[in-house]
Design an enzyme around this catalytic site. Structure first.
Site, mmCIF file in Angstrom:
data_model
loop_
_atom_site.group_PDB
_atom_site.id
_atom_site.type_symbol
_atom_site.label_atom_id
_atom_site.label_comp_id
_atom_site.label_asym_id
_atom_site.label_seq_id
_atom_site.Cartn_x
_atom_site.Cartn_y
_atom_site.Cartn_z
ATOM 1 N N GLU A 188 39.894 -19.346 33.216
ATOM 2 C CA GLU A 188 38.820 -20.105 33.846
ATOM 3 C C GLU A 188 39.334 -20.671 35.164
ATOM 4 O OE1 GLU A 188 35.630 -23.581 32.709
ATOM 5 O OE2 GLU A 188 37.740 -23.970 32.246
ATOM 6 N N TRP A 189 38.673 -20.310 36.267
ATOM 7 C CA TRP A 189 39.018 -20.941 37.532
ATOM 8 C C TRP A 189 38.130 -22.158 37.724
ATOM 9 C CZ3 TRP A 189 37.248 -19.643 43.101
ATOM 10 C CH2 TRP A 189 37.899 -20.519 43.985
ATOM 11 N N ARG A 190 38.739 -23.349 37.696
ATOM 12 C CA ARG A 190 38.029 -24.589 37.933
ATOM 13 C C ARG A 190 37.984 -24.831 39.445
ATOM 14 N NH1 ARG A 190 37.386 -28.664 34.108
ATOM 15 N NH2 ARG A 190 36.739 -29.840 35.952
ATOM 16 N N ARG A 201 32.805 -27.646 38.029
ATOM 17 C CA ARG A 201 32.366 -28.756 37.200
ATOM 18 C C ARG A 201 32.070 -29.963 38.102
ATOM 19 N NH1 ARG A 201 30.825 -27.208 33.838
ATOM 20 N NH2 ARG A 201 32.459 -26.554 32.409
ATOM 21 N N HIS A 212 28.355 -31.443 28.669
ATOM 22 C CA HIS A 212 29.563 -32.196 28.324
ATOM 23 C C HIS A 212 29.250 -33.672 28.139
ATOM 24 C CE1 HIS A 212 30.715 -28.582 30.517
ATOM 25 N NE2 HIS A 212 31.836 -28.609 29.844
ATOM 26 N N LYS A 237 27.581 -23.595 25.538
ATOM 27 C CA LYS A 237 28.811 -24.375 25.359
ATOM 28 C C LYS A 237 28.506 -25.867 25.307
ATOM 29 C CE LYS A 237 33.058 -25.701 27.773
ATOM 30 N NZ LYS A 237 33.756 -25.662 29.078
ATOM 31 N N ARG A 274 39.671 -27.012 18.373
ATOM 32 C CA ARG A 274 40.105 -25.936 19.266
ATOM 33 C C ARG A 274 40.862 -24.849 18.505
ATOM 34 N NH1 ARG A 274 39.426 -27.515 24.580
ATOM 35 N NH2 ARG A 274 39.115 -29.748 24.938
ATOM 36 N N SER A 290 42.580 -28.986 31.705
ATOM 37 C CA SER A 290 41.373 -29.258 32.467
ATOM 38 C C SER A 290 40.412 -30.154 31.699
ATOM 39 C CB SER A 290 40.660 -27.952 32.857
ATOM 40 O OG SER A 290 40.257 -27.242 31.705
ATOM 41 N N GLN A 340 43.255 -30.215 25.163
ATOM 42 C CA GLN A 340 43.667 -28.814 25.223
ATOM 43 C C GLN A 340 45.111 -28.676 24.774
ATOM 44 O OE1 GLN A 340 42.820 -27.405 29.182
ATOM 45 N NE2 GLN A 340 40.636 -27.204 28.770
#
Length: 243
Positions: free
Chosen positions: A46-48, A86, A150, A177, A219, A238, A242
């Protein structure tokens, strides 16, 4: 078994794919993280993009985002990419209006196929009318969408979580999600139960997580939740919790 094929990757609700975020603030950091992460051989990256501090602002930054995406693809090769910008409202690094946010996401969708972008992440639930139009545009450009929502301060009720996931499916998201923050163990149990029920109810795959140390188990126990992707720390995290 629920399946979704996107490019060279298949998502299913029996075994979650592992996705590692890249959170560098400049080109050197981003490409250094990408080289390190590529050696870990994750299923996805995932590129944030909200962490990326470009020299340009507003629509003038689009060319820089696309150029950075092309360099990322060169380093990552065949590892599929999730593009995520985001916003501050949902725990991100930058505050931008939904109009500019939409322009960024549409531009990336146009460049998705040649840069192995499997999904564009869209904050769908808080901007339902605008999000529906944006998702339609991204599909028109040939890309797929993760509709996301979120909650960094709470865990909604079990019924509300199912409603949120269902609403994003109705908006046209290919994957739905939901990330929530637990205050007590019962919140983690509620997320697991809501995810299981949503996985049975929805026609599209789901990604769910309870954040922070308390929710870290979600997770890992994706076999229980039906979540098709789990996000794991590579060089940096991120989101809280995590592993």
């Amino acid at each position: 078994m629920k399946k979704l094929q996107c490019g060279n990757i298949e998502l299913n609700n029996k075994q979650a794919k592992i996705c590692v975020p890249i959170t560098g603030s400049n080109e050197v950091e981003i490409l250094k993280q990408a080289k390190t992460v590529s050696l870990m051989k994750p299923d996805m990256v995932e590129w944030r993009a909200d962490y990326y501090n470009t020299d340009k602002r507003d629509e003038a930054a689009i060319a820089e985002y696309i150029a950075m995406l092309e360099k990322l693809h060169e380093v990552l090769g065949e590892i599929p990419i999730i593009f995520t910008f985001r916003t501050k409202n949902e725990g991100g690094e930058k505050q931008i209006d939904f109009g500019l946010y939409s322009v960024y996401c549409k531009s990336i969708a146009l460049a998705a196929k040649k840069n192995n972008v499997a999904f564009v992440d869209i904050e769908a639930y808080e901007h339902k009318n605008e999000a529906k139009e944006l998702i339609d545009h991204i599909h028109y450009y040939g890309a797929k969408v993760i509709g996301s929502n979120h909650h960094f301060d709470k865990t909604p009720s079990e019924e509300e979580m199912i409603e949120i996931l269902s609403a994003m499916e109705q908006l046209g998201a290919d994957v739905c999600k939901l990330a929530v923050m637990p205050q007590e163990k019962e919140d983690v149990s509620a997320l697991i139960s809501a995810s299981k029920r949503a996985d049975k109810k929805l026609q599209v795959p789901v990604i769910t997580m309870s954040m922070g140390e308390l929710g870290a188990v979600t997770r890992i126990c994706t076999g229980l939740t039906g979540s098709v992707i789990t996000f794991a720390a590579g060089t940096d995290v991120s989101a809280p919790g995590q592993i």
